[in-house]
Design a protein around this motif. Structure first.
Motif, PDB file in Angstrom:
ATOM      1  N   LEU A   1       1.168  -1.579   0.402  1.00 55.26           N
ATOM      2  CA  LEU A   1       0.005   0.225  -0.065  1.00 55.26           C
ATOM      3  C   LEU A   1       0.314   1.346   0.258  1.00 55.26           C
ATOM      4  N   ASP A   2       0.242   2.593  -0.212  1.00 58.05           N
ATOM      5  CA  ASP A   2       0.674   3.518  -0.305  1.00 58.05           C
ATOM      6  C   ASP A   2       1.708   3.658   0.970  1.00 58.05           C
ATOM      7  N   GLU A   3       0.344   3.775   1.966  1.00 61.94           N
ATOM      8  CA  GLU A   3       1.113   3.505   3.515  1.00 61.94           C
ATOM      9  C   GLU A   3       2.590   2.656   3.784  1.00 61.94           C
ATOM     10  N   ASP A   4       2.431   1.311   3.156  1.00 65.47           N
ATOM     11  CA  ASP A   4       4.445   0.620   3.339  1.00 65.47           C
ATOM     12  C   ASP A   4       4.862   1.196   3.048  1.00 65.47           C
ATOM     13  N   TRP A   5       5.109   2.404   1.418  1.00 67.25           N
ATOM     14  CA  TRP A   5       5.503   2.883   0.895  1.00 67.25           C
ATOM     15  C   TRP A   5       6.492   3.851   1.341  1.00 67.25           C
ATOM     16  N   ASP A   6       5.108   4.789   2.379  1.00 70.75           N
ATOM     17  CA  ASP A   6       5.300   6.334   3.068  1.00 70.75           C
ATOM     18  C   ASP A   6       6.548   5.457   4.302  1.00 70.75           C
ATOM     19  N   LEU A   7       6.292   4.790   4.659  1.00 76.04           N
ATOM     20  CA  LEU A   7       7.137   4.079   6.238  1.00 76.04           C
ATOM     21  C   LEU A   7       8.604   3.705   5.040  1.00 76.04           C
ATOM     22  N   LEU A   8       8.787   2.966   4.514  1.00 74.19           N
ATOM     23  CA  LEU A   8       9.628   2.523   4.098  1.00 74.19           C
ATOM     24  C   LEU A   8      10.690   3.443   3.544  1.00 74.19           C
ATOM     25  N   ASN A   9      10.186   4.623   3.330  1.00 77.52           N
ATOM     26  CA  ASN A   9      10.863   5.679   2.768  1.00 77.52           C
ATOM     27  C   ASN A   9      11.604   5.807   3.896  1.00 77.52           C
ATOM     28  N   GLU A  10      10.745   6.201   5.260  1.00 80.35           N
ATOM     29  CA  GLU A  10      11.532   6.816   6.536  1.00 80.35           C
ATOM     30  C   GLU A  10      13.206   5.774   7.079  1.00 80.35           C
ATOM     31  N   LEU A  11      13.173   4.606   6.615  1.00 74.82           N
ATOM     32  CA  LEU A  11      14.212   3.648   6.331  1.00 74.82           C
ATOM     33  C   LEU A  11      15.184   3.789   4.818  1.00 74.82           C
ATOM     34  N   SER A  12      14.947   5.146   4.151  1.00 79.65           N
ATOM     35  CA  SER A  12      15.740   4.899   2.617  1.00 79.65           C
ATOM     36  C   SER A  12      17.058   4.888   3.097  1.00 79.65           C
ATOM     37  N   PRO A  13      17.654   6.011   5.130  1.00 80.13           N
ATOM     38  CA  PRO A  13      18.958   5.890   4.482  1.00 80.13           C
ATOM     39  C   PRO A  13      19.795   4.723   4.956  1.00 80.13           C
TER      40      PRO A  13
ATOM     41  N   SER B   1       5.304   3.745  -4.832  1.00 79.49           N
ATOM     42  CA  SER B   1       6.542   3.671  -4.808  1.00 79.49           C
ATOM     43  C   SER B   1       7.379   3.748  -5.630  1.00 79.49           C
ATOM     44  N   LEU B   2       7.390   4.233  -7.053  1.00 81.53           N
ATOM     45  CA  LEU B   2       8.779   4.433  -7.824  1.00 81.53           C
ATOM     46  C   LEU B   2       9.410   5.629  -8.089  1.00 81.53           C
ATOM     47  N   GLU B   3       8.325   6.661  -6.833  1.00 79.96           N
ATOM     48  CA  GLU B   3       8.911   7.768  -6.365  1.00 79.96           C
ATOM     49  C   GLU B   3       9.762   7.474  -4.750  1.00 79.96           C
ATOM     50  N   VAL B   4       9.443   6.863  -4.142  1.00 80.42           N
ATOM     51  CA  VAL B   4       9.798   5.840  -2.419  1.00 80.42           C
ATOM     52  C   VAL B   4      10.969   5.438  -3.531  1.00 80.42           C
ATOM     53  N   ILE B   5      11.227   4.500  -4.095  1.00 83.24           N
ATOM     54  CA  ILE B   5      12.215   3.484  -4.833  1.00 83.24           C
ATOM     55  C   ILE B   5      13.528   4.201  -5.130  1.00 83.24           C
ATOM     56  N   SER B   6      13.742   6.005  -5.799  1.00 85.33           N
ATOM     57  CA  SER B   6      14.381   6.567  -6.081  1.00 85.33           C
ATOM     58  C   SER B   6      15.240   7.192  -5.250  1.00 85.33           C
ATOM     59  N   GLN B   7      14.502   7.164  -3.570  1.00 86.72           N
ATOM     60  CA  GLN B   7      15.610   7.919  -2.535  1.00 86.72           C
ATOM     61  C   GLN B   7      15.765   7.482  -1.718  1.00 86.72           C
ATOM     62  N   PHE B   8      15.863   5.971  -2.436  1.00 82.70           N
ATOM     63  CA  PHE B   8      17.171   4.747  -1.732  1.00 82.70           C
ATOM     64  C   PHE B   8      18.127   4.833  -2.334  1.00 82.70           C
ATOM     65  N   THR B   9      19.182   5.949  -1.950  1.00 80.78           N
ATOM     66  CA  THR B   9      20.136   6.510  -2.540  1.00 80.78           C
ATOM     67  C   THR B   9      21.027   5.792  -2.176  1.00 80.78           C
ATOM     68  N   GLU B  10      21.658   4.924  -1.077  1.00 84.01           N
ATOM     69  CA  GLU B  10      22.467   3.651  -0.405  1.00 84.01           C
ATOM     70  C   GLU B  10      22.267   2.045  -1.373  1.00 84.01           C
ATOM     71  N   LEU B  11      21.619   2.435  -1.872  1.00 84.16           N
ATOM     72  CA  LEU B  11      21.082   0.897  -1.918  1.00 84.16           C
ATOM     73  C   LEU B  11      21.572   0.414  -3.134  1.00 84.16           C
ATOM     74  N   GLN B  12      22.268  -0.758  -3.209  1.00 85.31           N
ATOM     75  CA  GLN B  12      22.931  -1.453  -3.961  1.00 85.31           C
ATOM     76  C   GLN B  12      23.064  -3.145  -4.693  1.00 85.31           C
ATOM     77  N   GLU B  13      21.682  -3.559  -3.507  1.00 84.43           N
ATOM     78  CA  GLU B  13      20.491  -4.248  -4.648  1.00 84.43           C
ATOM     79  C   GLU B  13      19.307  -4.320  -4.444  1.00 84.43           C
TER      80      GLU B  13
END
Length: 171
Positions: free
Chosen positions: A51-63, A79-91
């Protein structure tokens, strides 16, 4: 995906325990990468549709997130907007999702991304070209996509990028 992230050079603050607990309550599997670091691996295996609420929570862990596996879901614009914020993401695993060629442009901000799994999506050669600006990317899994064998072979031959097409036979 690898057991350890490719490189973790610096430290990061811990993720909010309340956010982690809320996501785990929804079925997310959130694991630390190591005992002396705050980097996280997140998997939505037990969640079902996000859900969008899940993505909002995930976004808080993006760092903190260096590994994100979101498989078998419908991807929303949020979801795509949030994924784009995960700048430390390696996999990143987006296999068995509704991912399409144009969606991959959202990943161009992920300058630490080394591995991408887009198996069983509607991605084609054009979508892979959207990722050419990501110098960090080393491997893309494209089994059951519309990525052509000729295109993936040319990228593999160039040595810049490994395209895994799957279809291996066990002996």
């Amino acid at each position: 995906m690898n057991a350890q992230p490719k490189e973790v050079i610096r430290t990061v603050a811990a993720g909010d325990p309340k956010v982690i607990a809320a996501l785990e309550q929804r079925g997310f599997i959130i694991l630390p990468i190591s005992t002396n670091q705050n980097w996280l691996s997140v998997n939505s295996l037990n969640v079902g549709q996000l859900l969008d609420e899940d993505w909002d929570l995930l976004n808080e862990l993006s760092p903190q997130v260096v590994r994100l596996k979101v498989s078998g879901v419908t991807l929303s614009p949020r979801s795509l907007e949030v994924i784009s914020q995960f700048t430390e993401l390696q996999e990143l695993a987006l296999n068995h999702t509704t991912l399409q060629d144009d969606d991959l442009s959202h990943l161009n901000n992920l300058h630490n991304l080394h591995s991408l799994n887009i198996t069983a999506t509607d991605v084609s050669d054009h979508g892979i070209e959207e990722l050419f600006s990501l110098e960090s990317i080393e491997k893309i899994f494209v089994f059951e996509t519309m990525v052509s064998e000729a295109f993936s072979d040319s990228l593999n031959d160039s040595g810049r990028l490994l395209i895994e097409r799957g279809g291996y036979m066990l002996r």
